[in-house]
Scaffold this motif. Structure first.
Motif, PDB file in Angstrom:
ATOM      1  N   TYR A 137       0.655  -1.273  -0.226  1.00  0.00           N
ATOM      2  CA  TYR A 137      -0.068  -0.083   0.105  1.00  0.00           C
ATOM      3  C   TYR A 137       0.844   1.220  -0.171  1.00  0.00           C
ATOM      4  O   TYR A 137       1.984   1.306   0.717  1.00  0.00           O
ATOM      5  N   PHE A 138       0.490   2.167  -0.955  1.00  0.00           N
ATOM      6  CA  PHE A 138       1.184   3.325  -1.015  1.00  0.00           C
ATOM      7  C   PHE A 138       0.325   4.589  -0.672  1.00  0.00           C
ATOM      8  O   PHE A 138      -0.668   4.719  -1.030  1.00  0.00           O
ATOM      9  N   LEU A 139       0.855   5.639   0.148  1.00  0.00           N
ATOM     10  CA  LEU A 139       0.262   6.593   0.342  1.00  0.00           C
ATOM     11  C   LEU A 139       1.175   8.131  -0.263  1.00  0.00           C
ATOM     12  O   LEU A 139       2.287   8.106   0.118  1.00  0.00           O
ATOM     13  N   PHE A 140       0.974   8.507  -1.322  1.00  0.00           N
ATOM     14  CA  PHE A 140       1.466   9.713  -2.020  1.00  0.00           C
ATOM     15  C   PHE A 140       0.579  11.034  -1.815  1.00  0.00           C
ATOM     16  O   PHE A 140      -0.401  11.150  -1.988  1.00  0.00           O
ATOM     17  N   ARG A 141       1.501  11.817  -0.822  1.00  0.00           N
ATOM     18  CA  ARG A 141       1.080  13.094  -0.655  1.00  0.00           C
ATOM     19  C   ARG A 141       1.356  14.347  -1.606  1.00  0.00           C
ATOM     20  O   ARG A 141       1.288  15.367  -1.685  1.00  0.00           O
ATOM     21  N   GLN A 142       1.987  13.880  -2.652  1.00  0.00           N
ATOM     22  CA  GLN A 142       2.553  14.630  -3.869  1.00  0.00           C
ATOM     23  C   GLN A 142       2.087  13.951  -5.060  1.00  0.00           C
ATOM     24  O   GLN A 142       1.835  12.704  -5.203  1.00  0.00           O
ATOM     25  N   SER A 143       2.223  14.710  -6.019  1.00  0.00           N
ATOM     26  CA  SER A 143       2.088  13.823  -7.416  1.00  0.00           C
ATOM     27  C   SER A 143       2.947  12.531  -7.649  1.00  0.00           C
ATOM     28  O   SER A 143       4.288  12.772  -7.290  1.00  0.00           O
ATOM     29  N   VAL A 144       2.690  11.558  -8.134  1.00  0.00           N
ATOM     30  CA  VAL A 144       3.416  10.340  -8.228  1.00  0.00           C
ATOM     31  C   VAL A 144       4.539  10.621  -9.177  1.00  0.00           C
ATOM     32  O   VAL A 144       5.553  10.303  -9.199  1.00  0.00           O
ATOM     33  N   LEU A 145       4.674  11.525 -10.112  1.00  0.00           N
ATOM     34  CA  LEU A 145       5.429  12.040 -11.154  1.00  0.00           C
ATOM     35  C   LEU A 145       6.775  12.605 -10.253  1.00  0.00           C
ATOM     36  O   LEU A 145       7.812  12.455 -10.842  1.00  0.00           O
ATOM     37  N   ASP A 146       6.420  13.083  -9.150  1.00  0.00           N
ATOM     38  CA  ASP A 146       7.546  13.799  -8.349  1.00  0.00           C
ATOM     39  C   ASP A 146       8.069  13.009  -7.274  1.00  0.00           C
ATOM     40  O   ASP A 146       8.818  13.464  -6.277  1.00  0.00           O
ATOM     41  N   SER A 147       7.655  11.713  -7.264  1.00  0.00           N
ATOM     42  CA  SER A 147       7.848  10.936  -5.963  1.00  0.00           C
ATOM     43  C   SER A 147       8.931   9.844  -6.259  1.00  0.00           C
ATOM     44  O   SER A 147       8.988   9.375  -7.185  1.00  0.00           O
ATOM     45  N   LYS A 148      10.091  10.001  -5.256  1.00  0.00           N
ATOM     46  CA  LYS A 148      11.046   8.905  -5.434  1.00  0.00           C
ATOM     47  C   LYS A 148      10.784   7.748  -4.907  1.00  0.00           C
ATOM     48  O   LYS A 148      11.077   6.865  -5.835  1.00  0.00           O
ATOM     49  N   LEU A 149       9.597   7.480  -4.241  1.00  0.00           N
ATOM     50  CA  LEU A 149       9.044   6.338  -3.762  1.00  0.00           C
ATOM     51  C   LEU A 149       8.387   5.658  -5.151  1.00  0.00           C
ATOM     52  O   LEU A 149       8.461   4.593  -5.468  1.00  0.00           O
ATOM     53  N   ALA A 150       7.566   6.508  -5.825  1.00  0.00           N
ATOM     54  CA  ALA A 150       6.696   6.032  -7.016  1.00  0.00           C
ATOM     55  C   ALA A 150       7.923   5.391  -7.957  1.00  0.00           C
ATOM     56  O   ALA A 150       7.853   4.392  -8.553  1.00  0.00           O
ATOM     57  N   SER A 151       8.931   6.151  -8.260  1.00  0.00           N
ATOM     58  CA  SER A 151      10.022   5.721  -9.116  1.00  0.00           C
ATOM     59  C   SER A 151      10.537   4.315  -8.719  1.00  0.00           C
ATOM     60  O   SER A 151      11.125   3.597  -9.737  1.00  0.00           O
ATOM     61  N   ASN A 152      10.722   3.948  -7.444  1.00  0.00           N
ATOM     62  CA  ASN A 152      11.279   2.841  -6.895  1.00  0.00           C
ATOM     63  C   ASN A 152      10.063   1.601  -7.062  1.00  0.00           C
ATOM     64  O   ASN A 152      10.642   0.537  -7.122  1.00  0.00           O
ATOM     65  N   ILE A 153       8.964   1.923  -7.537  1.00  0.00           N
ATOM     66  CA  ILE A 153       7.874   0.743  -7.601  1.00  0.00           C
ATOM     67  C   ILE A 153       8.493   0.049  -9.005  1.00  0.00           C
ATOM     68  O   ILE A 153       8.256  -1.281  -9.022  1.00  0.00           O
ATOM     69  N   GLN A 154       8.963   0.683 -10.018  1.00  0.00           N
ATOM     70  CA  GLN A 154       9.210   0.057 -11.005  1.00  0.00           C
ATOM     71  C   GLN A 154      10.600  -0.736 -10.955  1.00  0.00           C
ATOM     72  O   GLN A 154      10.732  -1.807 -11.843  1.00  0.00           O
ATOM     73  N   LYS A 155      11.272  -0.798  -9.854  1.00  0.00           N
ATOM     74  CA  LYS A 155      12.343  -1.534  -9.763  1.00  0.00           C
ATOM     75  C   LYS A 155      11.934  -2.981  -8.885  1.00  0.00           C
ATOM     76  O   LYS A 155      12.924  -3.763  -8.592  1.00  0.00           O
ATOM     77  N   LEU A 156      10.590  -3.029  -8.640  1.00  0.00           N
ATOM     78  CA  LEU A 156      10.230  -4.398  -8.279  1.00  0.00           C
ATOM     79  C   LEU A 156       9.790  -5.586  -9.213  1.00  0.00           C
ATOM     80  O   LEU A 156       9.906  -6.843  -8.872  1.00  0.00           O
ATOM     81  N   GLY A 157      10.382  -5.188 -10.437  1.00  0.00           N
ATOM     82  CA  GLY A 157      10.315  -6.194 -11.587  1.00  0.00           C
ATOM     83  C   GLY A 157       8.989  -6.477 -11.814  1.00  0.00           C
ATOM     84  O   GLY A 157       7.902  -5.874 -11.611  1.00  0.00           O
TER      85      GLY A 157
END
Length: 180
Positions: A137-157
Motif C-alpha cells: 500500500y502506498f500513500l502519496f501526498r504529492q504527484s506520483v510523477l515527483d515521487s522518489k518512492l513511486a519511481s522505485n516501484i518500477q524496480k520491483l520487476g
C-alpha cells in the motif's frame, strides 16, 4: 465458479505491449473463461472460472502470448481477496487531502526483504508505504510523477503491478455484480 480479477502488468504503457481490451476479452473467452469483462486500458480483467489460481494464471499468460503476441505477467486475485485488500488498507481514503492518492501494488508472491529495502530508499516524510502479505500500500501526498518512492516501484520487476484506489474499488464493485 470463482470470480477472479486479473491484473496484467506492463501493457499499453508508453505505446509498448499494446493489447486491445476487445482482443483480450475474445482471447479469454476462447480459452473457456466465463463472463469475461475488461476495465480500462491498463489491463484489468474480470472473469469466472473453476480452475485453481496458479495453473489458471499460467494458462492465461500462454493464451495471451499465443493469440496476441504480447507476454504480460498476470496476477490474479479472487473477489474475496480483493475485498480483503480494500478492507485492510492502512490509509484512510476518506481522509485524503487534495492531491493525495492511495495506490496498491499486487504481487504474484510474498515479497522478499529486498522489496522493503528498495522501496525504503524512496521513502520520505511526504510519501510512505506498508507491505501486507502480497500487497504493498502506498500513500502519496504529492504527484506520483515527483515521487522518489513511486519511481522505485518500477524496480520491483514483473512480479508486481500497481493500481490506484479508485480502480481497485471499481474492480471490486464490478466483481460483486458478477456474483449476482
Amino acid at each position: 465458479m470463482t470470480v477472479y480479477i486479473g491484473f496484467l502488468r506492463g501493457i499499453n504503457v508508453g505505446g509498448k505491449n499494446k493489447i486491445k481490451m476487445a482482443d483480450l476479452k475474445k482471447t479469454l473467452e476462447a480459452a473457456g473463461l466465463a463472463k469475461v469483462q475488461t476495465y480500462l486500458q491498463s489491463g484489468n480483467v474480470l472473469f469466472m472460472s473453476e480452475e485453481a489460481v496458479e495453473p489458471l494464471r499460467q494458462r492465461i499468460e500462454q493464451e495471451i502470448s499465443k493469440a496476441i503476441g504480447v507476454s504480460p505477467s498476470v496476477i490474479l486475485r479472487t473477489i474475496e481477496e480483493l475485498a480483503q485488500i480494500l478492507a485492510t488498507c492502512p490509509y484512510e481514503a476518506d481522509a485524503l487531502l487534495e492531491g493525495e492518492t492511495i495506490q496498491i501494488s499486487v504481487l504474484s508472491e510474498d515479497p522478499p526483504q529486498q522489496t522493503s529495502d528498495i522501496l525504503s530508499k524512496g521513502k520520505s516524510d511526504v510519501d510512505e508505504f506498508q507491505i501486507n502479505g502480497r500487497e504493498i500500500y502506498f500513500l502519496f501526498r504529492q504527484s506520483v510523477l515527483d515521487s522518489k518512492l513511486a519511481s522505485n516501484i518500477q524496480k520491483l520487476g514483473d512480479t508486481a503491478t500497481t493500481r490506484n484506489w479508485n480502480t481497485m474499488n471499481k474492480l471490486a464493485e464490478l466483481a460483486a455484480a458478477m456474483e449476482n
